[in-house]
Design a protein around this motif. Structure first.
Motif, PDB file in Angstrom:
ATOM      1  N   THR A  40       9.045  25.209  -8.676  1.00  0.00           N
ATOM      2  CA  THR A  40       8.753  26.523  -8.100  1.00  0.00           C
ATOM      3  C   THR A  40       7.493  26.422  -7.257  1.00  0.00           C
ATOM      4  OG1 THR A  40       8.639  28.899  -8.566  1.00  0.00           O
ATOM      5  CG2 THR A  40       7.453  27.425 -10.089  1.00  0.00           C
ATOM      6  N   ALA A  41       6.973  27.563  -6.832  1.00  0.00           N
ATOM      7  CA  ALA A  41       5.849  27.582  -5.900  1.00  0.00           C
ATOM      8  C   ALA A  41       4.568  27.043  -6.526  1.00  0.00           C
ATOM      9  CB  ALA A  41       5.615  29.005  -5.403  1.00  0.00           C
ATOM     10  N   ALA A  42       3.766  26.424  -5.683  1.00  0.00           N
ATOM     11  CA  ALA A  42       2.446  25.956  -6.098  1.00  0.00           C
ATOM     12  C   ALA A  42       1.551  27.158  -6.368  1.00  0.00           C
ATOM     13  CB  ALA A  42       1.852  25.078  -5.000  1.00  0.00           C
ATOM     14  N   SER A  43       0.522  26.935  -7.177  1.00  0.00           N
ATOM     15  CA  SER A  43      -0.446  27.997  -7.482  1.00  0.00           C
ATOM     16  C   SER A  43      -1.079  28.498  -6.194  1.00  0.00           C
ATOM     17  CB  SER A  43      -1.531  27.469  -8.411  1.00  0.00           C
ATOM     18  OG  SER A  43      -0.979  27.028  -9.616  1.00  0.00           O
ATOM     19  N   PHE A  44      -1.071  29.804  -6.000  1.00  0.00           N
ATOM     20  CA  PHE A  44      -1.528  30.401  -4.754  1.00  0.00           C
ATOM     21  C   PHE A  44      -2.444  31.577  -5.055  1.00  0.00           C
ATOM     22  CE2 PHE A  44      -1.021  33.144  -0.996  1.00  0.00           C
ATOM     23  CZ  PHE A  44      -1.252  32.217   0.013  1.00  0.00           C
ATOM     24  N   ASP A  45      -3.540  31.681  -4.323  1.00  0.00           N
ATOM     25  CA  ASP A  45      -4.486  32.786  -4.470  1.00  0.00           C
ATOM     26  C   ASP A  45      -4.266  33.755  -3.313  1.00  0.00           C
ATOM     27  OD1 ASP A  45      -6.672  34.520  -4.544  1.00  0.00           O
ATOM     28  OD2 ASP A  45      -8.050  32.950  -5.203  1.00  0.00           O
ATOM     29  N   ALA A  46      -3.664  34.895  -3.610  1.00  0.00           N
ATOM     30  CA  ALA A  46      -3.324  35.877  -2.572  1.00  0.00           C
ATOM     31  C   ALA A  46      -4.568  36.468  -1.906  1.00  0.00           C
ATOM     32  CB  ALA A  46      -2.461  36.990  -3.163  1.00  0.00           C
ATOM     33  N   ALA A  61       0.857  -1.184   0.000  1.00  0.00           N
ATOM     34  CA  ALA A  61       0.000   0.000   0.000  1.00  0.00           C
ATOM     35  C   ALA A  61       0.891   1.232   0.000  1.00  0.00           C
ATOM     36  CB  ALA A  61      -0.905   0.008   1.229  1.00  0.00           C
ATOM     37  N   LYS A  62       0.445   2.269  -0.699  1.00  0.00           N
ATOM     38  CA  LYS A  62       1.190   3.528  -0.745  1.00  0.00           C
ATOM     39  C   LYS A  62       0.219   4.678  -0.585  1.00  0.00           C
ATOM     40  CE  LYS A  62       4.163   6.358  -3.641  1.00  0.00           C
ATOM     41  NZ  LYS A  62       4.774   6.536  -4.956  1.00  0.00           N
ATOM     42  N   TYR A  63       0.613   5.671   0.212  1.00  0.00           N
ATOM     43  CA  TYR A  63      -0.198   6.873   0.441  1.00  0.00           C
ATOM     44  C   TYR A  63       0.630   8.104   0.108  1.00  0.00           C
ATOM     45  CZ  TYR A  63      -2.252  10.799   2.908  1.00  0.00           C
ATOM     46  OH  TYR A  63      -2.769  12.037   3.214  1.00  0.00           O
ATOM     47  N   GLU A  64       0.012   9.085  -0.531  1.00  0.00           N
ATOM     48  CA  GLU A  64       0.618  10.397  -0.735  1.00  0.00           C
ATOM     49  C   GLU A  64      -0.434  11.452  -0.448  1.00  0.00           C
ATOM     50  OE1 GLU A  64       3.235  11.299  -3.854  1.00  0.00           O
ATOM     51  OE2 GLU A  64       4.261   9.375  -3.714  1.00  0.00           O
ATOM     52  N   SER A  65      -0.029  12.473   0.312  1.00  0.00           N
ATOM     53  CA  SER A  65      -0.957  13.533   0.709  1.00  0.00           C
ATOM     54  C   SER A  65      -1.215  14.492  -0.455  1.00  0.00           C
ATOM     55  CB  SER A  65      -0.406  14.295   1.918  1.00  0.00           C
ATOM     56  OG  SER A  65       0.793  14.978   1.578  1.00  0.00           O
ATOM     57  N   VAL A  66      -2.149  15.389  -0.224  1.00  0.00           N
ATOM     58  CA  VAL A  66      -2.516  16.384  -1.231  1.00  0.00           C
ATOM     59  C   VAL A  66      -1.286  17.199  -1.635  1.00  0.00           C
ATOM     60  CG1 VAL A  66      -3.151  18.197   0.426  1.00  0.00           C
ATOM     61  CG2 VAL A  66      -4.256  18.140  -1.807  1.00  0.00           C
ATOM     62  N   ARG A  67      -1.288  17.647  -2.872  1.00  0.00           N
ATOM     63  CA  ARG A  67      -0.260  18.550  -3.401  1.00  0.00           C
ATOM     64  C   ARG A  67      -0.974  19.556  -4.282  1.00  0.00           C
ATOM     65  NH1 ARG A  67       2.934  13.977  -5.682  1.00  0.00           N
ATOM     66  NH2 ARG A  67       1.604  12.874  -4.290  1.00  0.00           N
ATOM     67  N   TYR A  68      -0.274  20.577  -4.732  1.00  0.00           N
ATOM     68  CA  TYR A  68      -0.911  21.635  -5.503  1.00  0.00           C
ATOM     69  C   TYR A  68      -0.181  21.827  -6.824  1.00  0.00           C
ATOM     70  CZ  TYR A  68      -3.092  22.307  -1.059  1.00  0.00           C
ATOM     71  OH  TYR A  68      -3.789  22.081   0.102  1.00  0.00           O
ATOM     72  N   ALA A  69      -0.952  22.023  -7.877  1.00  0.00           N
ATOM     73  CA  ALA A  69      -0.403  22.180  -9.220  1.00  0.00           C
ATOM     74  C   ALA A  69       0.438  23.444  -9.319  1.00  0.00           C
ATOM     75  CB  ALA A  69      -1.538  22.225 -10.245  1.00  0.00           C
ATOM     76  N   GLY A  70       1.302  23.449 -10.304  1.00  0.00           N
ATOM     77  CA  GLY A  70       2.135  24.619 -10.567  1.00  0.00           C
ATOM     78  C   GLY A  70       3.213  24.275 -11.565  1.00  0.00           C
ATOM     79  N   LEU A  71       4.090  25.218 -11.795  1.00  0.00           N
ATOM     80  CA  LEU A  71       5.209  25.003 -12.693  1.00  0.00           C
ATOM     81  C   LEU A  71       6.281  24.183 -11.973  1.00  0.00           C
ATOM     82  CD1 LEU A  71       5.337  28.621 -14.106  1.00  0.00           C
ATOM     83  CD2 LEU A  71       4.416  26.600 -15.235  1.00  0.00           C
ATOM     84  N   PRO A  72       7.055  23.373 -12.680  1.00  0.00           N
ATOM     85  CA  PRO A  72       8.066  22.535 -12.030  1.00  0.00           C
ATOM     86  C   PRO A  72       9.087  23.349 -11.239  1.00  0.00           C
ATOM     87  CG  PRO A  72       7.746  21.866 -14.299  1.00  0.00           C
ATOM     88  CD  PRO A  72       6.978  23.142 -14.118  1.00  0.00           C
TER      89      PRO A  72
END
Length: 176
Positions: free
Chosen positions: A120-126, A107-118
């Protein structure tokens, strides 16, 4: 080691910095630069060994935090890395029926992640203060059987993603 040397427990604490990361300032016509810097800190715990004479197993857990330390886009500094799961876990059990046949599962688990450009920072809504474009957490289960014909020949049969679940490893967005 414990259980008369049959089980090994491990732990690791780490701090990794990556510099000269290729990035762009919005990826406009001026192209990309090697100006980025990011960091990952975490702890990894593991346990592996023989539970009984016929049953072996391993389990691992990693807890991490990532962040952008330097960027051509100042708003990215301090944000989490895109497509980066902070928490992962895995486990495997294998039963040895005899010297020739083994059956197991993982079994393998991975938590949530956020899309973005490789890299660098994940997409963020200021305006909301939240990361956008989440890639959902997931569990995936596999099973396998192994048969040893002789010391030079084994045959292994794998069924990956046993429950045929859809899951996503990453999400990317365009420069715009």
């Amino acid at each position: 080691q414990f259980n008369d040397g049959k089980v090994l427990a491990t732990a690791s604490v780490f701090h990794i910095e990556k510099s000269d990361v290729m990035e762009g300032s919005g990826y406009e016509s001026m192209g990309s630069f090697n100006t980025g810097k990011n960091q990952v800190q975490g702890i990894e715990l593991g346990l592996t060994g023989n539970i009984t004479d016929k049953l072996s197993g391993q389990i691992g857990l990693t807890l991490m935090k990532s962040k952008v330390l330097d960027s051509a886009t100042p708003a990215n500094i301090g944000k989490t890395l895109s497509n980066f799961a902070d928490n992962t876990a895995s486990a495997q059990l294998k039963y040895h029926f005899n010297d020739k046949f083994e059956l197991g599962g993982a079994a393998k688990y991975e938590s949530v992640r956020y899309a973005g450009l490789p890299d660098t920072a994940a997409s963020f809504d200021a305006t909301t203060g939240e990361y956008r474009q989440p890639v959902p957490e997931y569990w995936v289960f596999d099973t396998f059987a192994n048969y040893r014909f002789n010391k030079n020949l084994d045959m292994r049969f794998n069924i990956n993603n046993l429950f045929n679940e859809d899951y996503y490893l990453a999400g990317y967005r365009s420069g715009s």
